[in-house]
Design a protein around this motif. Structure first.
Motif, short mmCIF file in Angstrom:
data_model
loop_
_atom_site.label_atom_id
_atom_site.label_comp_id
_atom_site.label_asym_id
_atom_site.label_seq_id
_atom_site.Cartn_x
_atom_site.Cartn_y
_atom_site.Cartn_z
N SER A 107 -6.56 4.18 -15.82
CA SER A 107 -6.07 3.75 -17.18
C SER A 107 -5.19 5.09 -17.51
CB SER A 107 -7.37 4.01 -17.75
OG SER A 107 -8.37 4.88 -17.58
N ALA A 108 -5.65 6.53 -16.72
CA ALA A 108 -4.90 7.56 -17.07
C ALA A 108 -3.45 7.63 -16.72
CB ALA A 108 -5.67 8.89 -16.68
N THR A 109 -3.34 7.14 -15.56
CA THR A 109 -1.90 7.02 -14.76
C THR A 109 -1.79 5.71 -14.02
OG1 THR A 109 -3.07 7.86 -12.65
CG2 THR A 109 -1.95 9.53 -14.00
N PRO A 110 -1.24 4.73 -14.97
CA PRO A 110 -0.90 3.37 -14.51
C PRO A 110 0.05 3.59 -13.54
CG PRO A 110 -0.35 3.76 -16.79
CD PRO A 110 -0.89 4.84 -16.55
N ALA A 111 0.36 2.57 -12.63
CA ALA A 111 1.49 2.58 -11.47
C ALA A 111 2.78 2.18 -12.42
CB ALA A 111 0.95 1.24 -10.62
N ASN A 112 3.59 2.93 -11.76
CA ASN A 112 4.70 2.67 -12.26
C ASN A 112 5.68 1.72 -11.47
OD1 ASN A 112 7.47 3.12 -13.22
ND2 ASN A 112 7.76 5.17 -12.39
N TYR A 113 6.11 0.62 -12.34
CA TYR A 113 6.80 -0.44 -11.52
C TYR A 113 8.32 -0.36 -11.66
CZ TYR A 113 2.18 -2.35 -10.71
OH TYR A 113 0.97 -2.40 -10.36
N PRO B 293 5.91 -0.18 -6.44
CA PRO B 293 5.18 1.05 -5.87
C PRO B 293 5.27 1.30 -4.25
CG PRO B 293 4.04 0.03 -7.55
CD PRO B 293 5.19 -0.81 -7.32
N VAL B 294 5.05 0.53 -3.45
CA VAL B 294 5.23 0.62 -2.04
C VAL B 294 6.43 1.17 -1.58
CG1 VAL B 294 4.95 -0.76 0.26
CG2 VAL B 294 3.24 -0.96 -1.45
N MET C 160 12.89 12.34 1.60
CA MET C 160 12.38 13.89 1.33
C MET C 160 12.53 14.12 -0.20
SD MET C 160 14.72 15.55 4.32
CE MET C 160 15.80 13.93 4.61
N LYS C 161 12.07 13.40 -0.76
CA LYS C 161 11.91 13.91 -2.33
C LYS C 161 10.55 14.42 -2.58
CE LYS C 161 14.96 9.81 -3.82
NZ LYS C 161 14.79 8.48 -4.40
N LEU C 162 10.59 15.38 -3.64
CA LEU C 162 9.35 15.91 -3.74
C LEU C 162 8.80 15.22 -5.06
CD1 LEU C 162 10.57 19.81 -3.74
CD2 LEU C 162 8.94 18.63 -2.41
N HIS C 163 7.58 14.65 -4.74
CA HIS C 163 7.07 13.81 -5.88
C HIS C 163 5.54 13.92 -5.94
CE1 HIS C 163 6.32 10.13 -8.17
NE2 HIS C 163 7.66 10.20 -8.46
N ALA C 164 5.07 13.93 -7.06
CA ALA C 164 3.55 14.10 -7.06
C ALA C 164 2.70 13.17 -6.62
CB ALA C 164 3.32 14.22 -8.80
N GLU C 165 3.50 12.07 -6.50
CA GLU C 165 2.74 10.57 -5.89
C GLU C 165 2.57 10.70 -4.50
OE1 GLU C 165 3.31 6.08 -6.54
OE2 GLU C 165 5.05 7.03 -6.47
#
Length: 661
Positions: free
Chosen positions: A493-499, A536-537, A547-552
């Motif tokens: 609920s805090a971080t819904p998947a981004n489509y 998402p996948v 090589m992207k810097l991403h929190a995910e």
């Protein structure tokens, strides 16, 4: 492009069917006639790769299930292709005692244990058949290849490694360990067949991490044993020292629960969603309401027809990832082109006064019949074309019936808007309450996608209102019970998947009937055009490959089974192991091309090949999204794998079972 995993698995099967020696390409030599004995697992592996005709060309006169009643054929060699299970080994021992065949070539899909080998040796001694067991092989083929760039682990007993099995509340530690071992065994077989040792990346704290840890350990142990390693030797030389190590990205199904429930709009994914489609075979029920039977007469039985959708089918290869309206138009274009060719042949025959004449008479005519001769010689090709057109007309018509009767275009468009956070033109409650819009299952799928992707979870009073509407529509609410628990547990609920920036572009309705003689009347169906976006996948893979810097993905674990110290393999050598390569490579280029050769093997972290594997089950929607992504990345090869392949209906059943406990 290097051989695909489908090619490699097919080559391994052909070698096995040639008594584990490479087949000789000599058309004059007769194949050795033999019997193939497989279990259900072996059947599922062979079925998408080799046709009955191809088996016959390799000398397989009979192919029988291990546990069927088989008569002795004493003068023929038998090739066994089975899992090394207790019951299979017992049955093979029984075959030895009964002296069923002249000689036995025992091939195990996965590695057989020493104790089971001893059981077979004991039975062979007792039956005085030691000399008849010619070869015993571990084939390491325990996975099913469905496309050049897609594989699944199993079709038989898939419930043992299903999403339900991994996520059920009453699963014991021993059960989970057994599931992970089964998955790792198949993945190990996959990499042995591929002939490459991967670099493994995975998220922390879920089933994907457990699989990664176990796979790293298994690969490491095999590499350490240099004498018996499956990744050295002639056939693995390319894989062992390859400049291109594959990146293996493991993800957990729980990272994206909306996509497997999503109504889809591409041909292959639609067939899988609405029809009985497995191992590249689609089953059609025909003649359900063909003609009205006289009063009192028994209703006609539905006839079932099975079609094989193969790589040789050019229409399928070209259009399996196309939006359905495009497929419907292409089927009609193919049919028109075929009819034009057919008319040309008929016209030529009538000009020559040869209606109904035999082929011999045609070939004896003078030079000005060359055109006719070439037309007639293309007849076999024309007939095959007609067969494929009929196949796709029948399949597309059946899919279209589902789209129309369930308003699947409406569901697809609405869900795309939900997932891309676009403005909605109709209330969700209206669709759920509309008795003409879809089945109870369709309504449940739509609501779950709304619930999963909502940035702000709906209030309890709203949920109660939706629940009442769904109960009135005949929905089973058990999946919702589970999804609520899942959402609370994963704090989604805090971080819904981004489509991504998905969505569709409506091009108006199909107002015209495509052809007066065509069955594919698309009237009333929305002509929706897909916008390219990453699920998402695909986004996780993109972050890791590019090589992207991403929190995910910054926190993803890193394993390299080729590194000597296991304890360090989970820690990237720097924040991003692939940037090290890029920096060095640019330095080499600056120094000049002569230096390039010297440094060619010093870095094996170029990501030109990646494999994404979903623990807990996958679907054709994600596969197609990765195929589209790979097309945009020239020169990169991407494979998709999953522990099981399910459609939305099968996934919903698993969620329902989890919600009932």
């Amino acid at each position: 492009m290097a051989a695909s995993v489908r090619d490699k698995q097919t080559v391994a099967l052909r070698r096995m069917l040639n008594f584990n020696t490479p087949p000789v390409k000599n058309a004059a030599s007769e194949p050795v006639w033999k019997v193939l004995i497989y279990d259900r697992f072996g059947q599922d592996i062979i079925s998408p790769l080799l046709s009955v005709k191809e088996l016959r060309d390799m000398g397989v006169t009979l192919h029988l299930l291990l546990h069927s009643d088989r008569d002795p054929i004493p003068d023929v060699p038998a090739i066994y292709f089975v899992m090394p299970s207790e019951e299979n080994v017992d049955r093979m021992c029984q075959d030895l005692r009964n002296q069923l065949y002249e000689s036995y070539y025992l091939n195990f899909i996965s590695a057989i244990s020493r104790s089971k080998l001893e059981d077979i040796a004991g039975a062979a001694l007792a039956a005085n058949a030691v000399s008849q067991i010619t070869k015993v092989y571990d084939q390491y083929l325990n996975f099913i290849t469905l496309e050049d760039d897609m594989f699944v682990l199993c079709h038989q007993n898939k419930e043992l490694i299903s999403y339900h099995a991994i996520n059920r509340a009453d699963a014991q530690d021993a059960d989970i360990e057994a599931i992970m071992d089964t998955i790792v065994d198949s993945l190990f077989c996959f990499f042995v067949t591929l002939g490459a040792v991967p670099v493994i990346r995975c998220p922390r704290g879920n089933a994907a991490e457990m699989v990664a840890v176990k796979l790293d350990k298994k690969l490491r142990e095999n590499l350490r044993d240099a004498r018996n390693s499956l990744f050295t030797g002639d056939n693995m030389a390319a894989g062992q020292f390859s400049f291109q190590r594959p990146l293996f990205v493991l993800v957990d199904r729980n990272m994206d629960m909306a996509t497997p429930l999503h109504h889809t709009w591409t041909y292959q994914a639609l067939i899988h969603d609405v029809m009985d489609f497995h191992l590249n075979w689609v089953v059609l029920e025909e003649g359900a309401v063909a003609e009205a039977s006289p009063a009192g007469a028994r209703p006609k039985k539905k006839s079932r027809r099975t079609y094989d959708l193969t790589p040789a089918d050019k229409f399928w290869q070209k259009h399996k990832g196309s939006p359905f309206p495009e497929v419907a138009e292409s089927v009609q274009e193919e049919l028109d082109a075929y009819r034009a060719q057919e008319d040309e042949v008929k016209h030529l025959k009538s000009i020559m006064g040869l209606e109904g004449e035999d082929e011999g008479a045609i070939s004896m005519l003078s030079d000005n019949t060359a055109k006719l001769t070439s037309a007639v010689s293309s007849l076999p090709e024309l007939l095959e074309k007609k067969r494929l057109i009929d196949l796709h007309t029948n399949v597309a018509t059946a899919v279209l019936d589902h789209i129309k009767s369930r308003k699947l275009d409406l569901y697809f468009e609405y869900e795309e808007k939900l997932m891309s956070k676009s403005t909605l033109d109709k209330s969700l409650l209206d669709i759920i309450s509309d008795p003409d819009a879809g089945t109870p299952e369709d309504k449940m799928r739509l609501f779950l996608i709304f619930f999963i992707t909502a940035q702000q979870p709906p209030s309890e009073s709203d949920v109660e209102q939706y629940k009442r509407a769904m109960l009135d529509a005949g929905c089973d609410l058990s999946p919702l019970t589970y999804i609520k628990q899942w959402k609370a547990f994963t704090k989604m609920s805090a971080t819904p998947a981004n489509y991504g920036n998905s969505g569709v572009k409506p091009m108006g309705l199909f107002s015209r009937v495509m052809n007066s003689g065509s069955q594919l009347v698309m009237e009333g169906v929305k002509n929706l055009v897909l916008k390219q976006h990453n699920l998402p996948v695909t986004r996780v893979l993109d972050n890791l490959m590019e090589m992207k810097l991403h929190a995910e993905t910054d926190d993803y674990r890193y394993f390299d089974p080729k590194m000597l110290r296991g304890s360090e393999s989970s820690i990237p050598r720097n924040k991003n192991p692939f940037q090290e390569f890029v920096k060095s490579f640019s330095e080499i280029l600056q120094k000049g091309k002569s230096q390039l050769v010297l440094h060619h093997h010093t870095h094996d972290l170029v990501v030109l090949e990646a494999i994404v594997f979903v623990v807990g089950g996958g679907n054709y929607i994600e596969y197609q999204n990765l195929v589209d992504y790979a097309r945009s990345k020239a020169g990169k090869k991407i494979l998709y794998g999953c522990s099981e392949l399910f459609n939305a209906s099968q996934f919903l059943k698993q969620l329902s079972q989890l919600g009932q406990k």
